[in-house]
Design an enzyme around this catalytic site. Structure first.
Site, PDB file in Angstrom:
ATOM      1  N   HIS A 201      22.462 -11.574   7.111  1.00  8.44           N
ATOM      2  CA  HIS A 201      22.158 -10.595   6.074  1.00  8.44           C
ATOM      3  C   HIS A 201      23.419 -10.124   5.338  1.00  8.44           C
ATOM      4  CE1 HIS A 201      18.927  -7.330   5.096  1.00  8.44           C
ATOM      5  NE2 HIS A 201      19.648  -7.627   4.036  1.00  8.44           N
TER       6      HIS A 201
ATOM      7  N   TYR B  31      14.432  -4.188   7.605  1.00  8.77           N
ATOM      8  CA  TYR B  31      13.421  -3.566   6.746  1.00  8.77           C
ATOM      9  C   TYR B  31      12.313  -2.896   7.558  1.00  8.77           C
ATOM     10  CZ  TYR B  31      15.387  -6.679   3.107  1.00  8.77           C
ATOM     11  OH  TYR B  31      16.203  -7.351   2.247  1.00  8.77           O
TER      12      TYR B  31
END
Length: 271
Positions: free
Chosen positions: A105, A49
């Protein structure tokens, strides 16, 4: 704020958290500060991110005791072979000595490295750099392989989950194996979900917004959920979902919206 037991060793996770996917780095600190002031005690970020620094600054500057803020970050796909070092780098960006939850993830099955990454996460858990460990976007097949080859069950699987994609089979597998379900994109990414007539009807019935109705649905299903917003009024609105209840008829109406419709990548092929 409800909390759910995350692992057998006493870690609990606030059921409603604050997500920062697609929050620009220069906005993350302000958004997380607003969220913490509004009462959130769970913040979800990830290396990919690009905003771990801002999240960490907000957590450190909040004045809240560290043990009162639950922080999640995630291992990106190209770091599966260097998971421990990647966690250390995330901790440095966050300015923290541990995270409360560290997730793989994506399984990135074409790389075939997630089992080794999971073993590295286990070591980070033993060392105290991650109070709990889990996965994100794992399928039943990937979860089964992970558990069979390592003997360690992830405490949580963070998956795309919203009324258009209700993930019945995966949630049932989680429940059977003591894995919490965490929903990302719980509000459907602003792509028309909240305009569904059922949410307009239920919002009017309960005196709430459509977003609050959807988040309440997640809460009553037992999901951990991490809505994202950078708008202060919506940040405050999204946490105000603990003083009303959807009835069986409401839940059935929402359940009927399932279309197995993904808005994000397919974890069986992505990465």
């Amino acid at each position: 704020m409800n909390s759910l037991n995350l692992t057998s060793d006493g870690v609990s996770i606030p059921q409603l958290g604050f997500g920062v996917w697609q929050v620009p780095a220069d906005e993350a600190e302000r958004a997380v500060t607003t969220a913490l002031e509004a009462g959130y005690r769970h913040v979800d970020t990830a290396r990919i991110y690009g905003n771990e620094e801002g999240v960490g600054r907000a957590v450190r500057a909040s004045g809240l005791p560290r043990q009162e803020v639950f922080v999640t970050t995630k291992l990106w796909n190209d770091d599966h072979h260097r998971a421990e070092r990647a966690l250390d780098e995330s901790l440095a960006r966050l300015g923290l000595d541990h995270v409360d939850l560290y997730l793989i993830h994506w399984p990135a099955p074409k790389q075939d490295a997630y089992v080794g990454a999971w073993r590295a996460l286990e070591k980070a858990h033993r060392d105290g750099r991650a109070r709990a460990i889990g996965v994100s976007n794992f399928t039943v097949e990937a979860l089964t392989r992970l558990m069979d080859e390592t003997g360690i069950t992830p405490s949580i699987n963070q998956i795309e989950l919203h009324p258009w994609l209700q993930q019945h089979e995966l949630r049932a597998f989680h429940e059977a194996n003591g894995i919490l379900t965490e929903a990302w994109s719980p509000l459907g990414q602003g792509r028309g979900l909240l305009e569904e007539p059922v949410f307009q009807t239920l919002a009017a019935k309960h005196g709430r917004t459509p977003a609050q109705v959807v988040l309440r649905w997640h809460i009553q299903l037992g999901n951990v959920t991490i809505p994202k917003s950078v708008t202060p009024s919506r940040i405050r609105e999204n946490i105000d979902v603990f003083d009303f209840v959807l009835d069986d008829e409401d839940l059935a109406a929402i359940g009927a919206l399932n279309a197995n419709r993904r808005l994000g990548p397919d974890p069986a092929t992505f990465g």
